[in-house]
Design an enzyme around this catalytic site. Structure first.
Site, short mmCIF file in Angstrom:
data_model
loop_
_atom_site.label_atom_id
_atom_site.label_comp_id
_atom_site.label_asym_id
_atom_site.label_seq_id
_atom_site.Cartn_x
_atom_site.Cartn_y
_atom_site.Cartn_z
N ASP A 217 2.45 -0.10 13.52
CA ASP A 217 2.74 -0.45 12.14
C ASP A 217 3.81 -1.54 12.18
OD1 ASP A 217 2.93 -0.12 9.25
OD2 ASP A 217 2.22 1.92 9.62
N ASP B 82 2.44 -3.88 7.10
CA ASP B 82 2.86 -3.15 5.91
C ASP B 82 3.20 -4.06 4.73
OD1 ASP B 82 3.93 -0.37 5.06
OD2 ASP B 82 5.63 -1.67 4.61
N GLU C 299 -1.86 -4.72 4.73
CA GLU C 299 -1.87 -3.78 3.60
C GLU C 299 -1.49 -4.55 2.35
OE1 GLU C 299 0.29 0.29 1.99
OE2 GLU C 299 1.42 -1.42 2.72
N HIS D 20 -1.16 8.07 4.78
CA HIS D 20 0.08 8.82 4.57
C HIS D 20 0.70 8.59 3.20
CE1 HIS D 20 1.18 4.79 5.59
NE2 HIS D 20 2.42 5.02 5.19
N ASP D 21 0.13 7.69 2.40
CA ASP D 21 0.64 7.44 1.04
C ASP D 21 -0.25 8.07 -0.03
OD1 ASP D 21 2.69 5.81 2.05
OD2 ASP D 21 1.50 3.97 1.84
O1 TEU Z 1 3.24 1.09 1.34
C1 TEU Z 1 3.30 0.04 0.44
C2 TEU Z 1 2.66 0.25 -0.86
O2 TEU Z 1 2.36 -0.72 -1.50
C3 TEU Z 1 2.37 1.56 -1.44
O3 TEU Z 1 1.46 2.33 -0.79
C4 TEU Z 1 3.56 2.35 -1.83
O4 TEU Z 1 3.98 3.19 -0.80
C5 TEU Z 1 3.17 3.17 -3.01
O5 TEU Z 1 2.85 2.32 -4.02
C6 TEU Z 1 4.29 4.07 -3.44
O6 TEU Z 1 3.68 5.11 -4.17
C7 TEU Z 1 3.80 0.87 2.59
C8 TEU Z 1 3.80 2.13 3.42
O7 TEU Z 1 2.47 2.55 3.64
C9 TEU Z 1 4.63 3.18 2.73
O8 TEU Z 1 4.60 4.40 3.40
C10 TEU Z 1 6.04 2.65 2.67
O9 TEU Z 1 6.83 3.53 1.93
C11 TEU Z 1 6.09 1.28 2.02
O10 TEU Z 1 5.12 0.38 2.52
C12 TEU Z 1 7.43 0.64 2.29
O11 TEU Z 1 7.52 0.27 3.62
#
Ligand code: TEU
Ligand code: CA
Length: 575
Positions: free
Chosen positions: A99, A207, A264, A336-337
């Site tokens: 990541d 990310d 992402e 994971h989100d």
């Molecule tokens: O996620 C970024 C993102 O845009 C979203 O999935 C965000 O976590 C969500 O809108 C909140 O509800 C990435 C990672 O996957 C996430 O785990 C991190 O918290 C985030 O970036 C910050 O690094």
């Protein structure tokens, strides 16, 4: 056929290290735990393992806040163990993808510490520092330089009394945004990426990459666009985004041919996605988009509405059609989100097995690279969150703090990111075989029945079904190279599509509802329906998941015209 990149024929598995396998009894997963389970992943048929962040981090956002990009956090292990993990994965024929979190660092990263030390710091410009809004008491509500909201709620600016300025954080206040306008920042990022690629890492999942370029002048934002907050249009898909990504490619991936890249991008539409993944633009191989997982969140992330039948399939179809043969989809339902897909889109109480396998069939055989999130392959369900103390995620915890109550609202319980972060369920022991002590987050009660040990030998399990899907992807050329064509069977709950190329054709039929539905092929598609299809895989007893060596399915087979039972899935090959 023209030679195609290896990743088009690959299946990816995401590991969330904190929740995968603990080996030293501290209740947290670790690298040694991943190594221990690599055989399981190889046996499943996985080609790529994406590991969520394991870098040194104060863990304000479970590792998405990095304080040292060139070291492993002691919670997870050390660099030597990481090298061993990569080596072992390579021996087993799997690739390791890290990541890459470069929109922001941790507040404890030396770059930020130095940047924060003084307005004259040489690294001041590595982050976004701005004066308070004129006419406001510095630090008081309203004095933030812009009205932008953080993704986790509340203002995206944090006041630093020692220098009298605010810094920008689109995520948690412990995650200050790097200033990508500064070429030194970009050089430092590319150096670090090459350092890992040279070390043997096979690529990156990048990310939150669509928010690295902010509108010049940092203007105030207009109305919010749920589930995003105010100011989104000022930093999502900013003016220099693609210039930066092409530069990144040129400076890193171009020197490591065959490396794997997925960005992402929470803001992407199918049209803008092509800007990231059209190979001619030399940015990423594919993109993690959000449109299907954000369905029904118009009233806010934690106020989901019931989805209408067909909504999910319609969005996925639009992505297939628009990316077409030019782009390439990252196919996923969970990470994971996100909440667990069976809990969110399926029917865990009445049709757990059927809906888990139907959802799997629906997304897995589309055109793109399928992603599996740990535990999805056994049909794991969400957590059990009743009081504020049950949450661990920074987003859910601060949401509860704002509410100031202890009882968890239904929408938060359903949508909290912690749903996807409960420990991997290896067996039916109290901590699910994840740890010998107390896990860092509770194991849900459903783990007693839903676990790897209960499914691994059972040909009729969700796990065996995923294995069969992976095998199908590896074996049937049309599933990689074939075109995608949705077939209208006049019932919105039925998702029927065809994958086709010279010499290989697949028909996928899925009922994404708890009602029985008969497919009605239009006159135009009757010809397709009457082709000599033979059943290859399905999730009812009549179409057990096992096939013999020739890929033939013994027993009585439903034809393509047979009505589909609730959450029934069938995959046919052209005889
Ligand atoms: O996620 C970024 C993102 O845009 C979203 O999935 C965000 O976590 C969500 O809108 C909140 O509800 C990435 C990672 O996957 C996430 O785990 C991190 O918290 C985030 O970036 C910050 O690094
Ligand atoms: Ca551990």
């Amino acid at each position: 056929y023209a030679a195609q990149p290896w990743w088009k024929n690959a299946v990816l598995y995401q590991v969330y290290p904190r929740s995968f396998q603990d080996t030293n009894g501290d209740g947290l997963g670790d690298l040694a735990g991943i190594i221990r389970r690599l055989d399981y992943l190889a046996e499943l048929g996985v080609d790529i393992v994406w590991i969520s962040p394991i870098y040194r981090s104060p863990q304000a956002d479970n590792g998405y806040d990095i304080s040292d990009y060139r070291d492993v956090d002691p919670l997870f292990g050390d660099l030597e163990t990481f090298d061993a993990l990569v080596a072992r994965a390579h021996d087993l024929g799997m690739r390791i993808v890290m990541d890459l979190v470069v929109n922001h660092t941790s507040i404890e990263h030396p770059w930020f510490v130095e940047s924060a030390s003084s307005v004259d710091s040489e690294r001041r410009d590595w982050y976004y520092w701005r004066d308070p809004r004129p006419g406001f008491e510095p630090g008081a509500p309203g004095a933030e330089p812009t009205n932008w909201e953080s993704f986790f709620g509340g203002p995206a600016w944090e006041y630093d009394a020692s220098t009298g300025q605010y810094y920008l954080h689109l995520f948690a206040r412990e995650q200050p945004d790097l200033n990508w306008e500064n070429p030194q920042v970009r050089d430092a990022v590319y150096d670090m990426m090459n350092w890992w690629l040279d070390r043997g890492v096979d690529g990156f999942r990048v990310d939150a990459i669509d928010v690295i370029s902010k509108l010049p002048g940092l203007p105030d934002g207009g109305a919010p666009r749920p589930p995003f907050g105010v100011g989104h249009e000022c930093f999502a898909d900013g003016p220099r985004l693609h210039e930066f990504l092409q530069e990144m490619h040129e400076r890193t991936f171009a020197h490591h041919p065959g490396s794997f890249t997925v960005g992402e991008a929470s803001n992407a539409s199918p049209e803008t996605a092509l800007l990231f993944c059209d190979p001619e633009r030399r940015e990423f191989n594919m993109l993690i988009q959000f449109e299907h997982v954000n369905l029904g969140l118009e009233n806010g992330k934690f106020s989901p509405r019931q989805l209408a039948p067909g909504e999910l399939a319609d969005v996925l179809t639009r992505w297939q059609d628009t990316l077409g043969t030019r782009g390439w989809n990252a196919l996923y339902l969970e990470n994971h989100d996100q909440p667990r897909s069976v809990s969110r889109f399926g029917d865990p109480s009445l049709y757990w097995y059927e809906s888990a396998t139907a959802l799997a069939t629906a997304y897995f055989l589309q055109r793109g690279t399928p992603f599996i999130y740990q535990g999805q392959e056994i049909g794991m369900l969400g957590g059990d969150f009743t009081t504020a103390a049950d949450f661990r995620d920074v987003e859910s915890v601060s949401y509860m703090e704002c509410l100031g109550i202890d009882k968890v609202p239904e929408g938060l319980a359903a949508m909290s990111r912690d749903n996807g972060r409960t420990p991997m369920q290896w067996d039916s022991s109290p901590a699910a075989g994840f740890t010998s002590s107390e896990p860092w987050i509770d194991v849900p009660p459903s783990a007693a029945a839903i676990n790897v040990a209960a499914q691994i030998e059972d040909a009729g399990s969700v796990l065996s079904y995923y294995k069969a899907l992976i095998e199908a992807r590896h074996r049937v050329p049309a599933l990689t190279q074939g075109s995608f064509e949705r077939i209208d069977v006049s019932s919105p709950a039925l998702f029927v599509y065809r994958r086709q190329m010279a010499g290989s054709e697949v028909l996928v039929m899925v009922n994404l509802s708890g009602q029985r539905h008969a497919p009605l092929f239009s006159r135009q598609d009757e010809a397709v329906a009457s082709l000599p299809w033979r059943l290859y895989l399905g999730n009812t007893e009549a179409s057990q998941t096992t096939t013999d060596e020739t890929g033939n399915h013994p027993g009585s087979e439903p034809t393509v015209a047979t009505p589909l039972k609730p959450w029934e899935a069938r995959v046919y090959l052209l005889a």
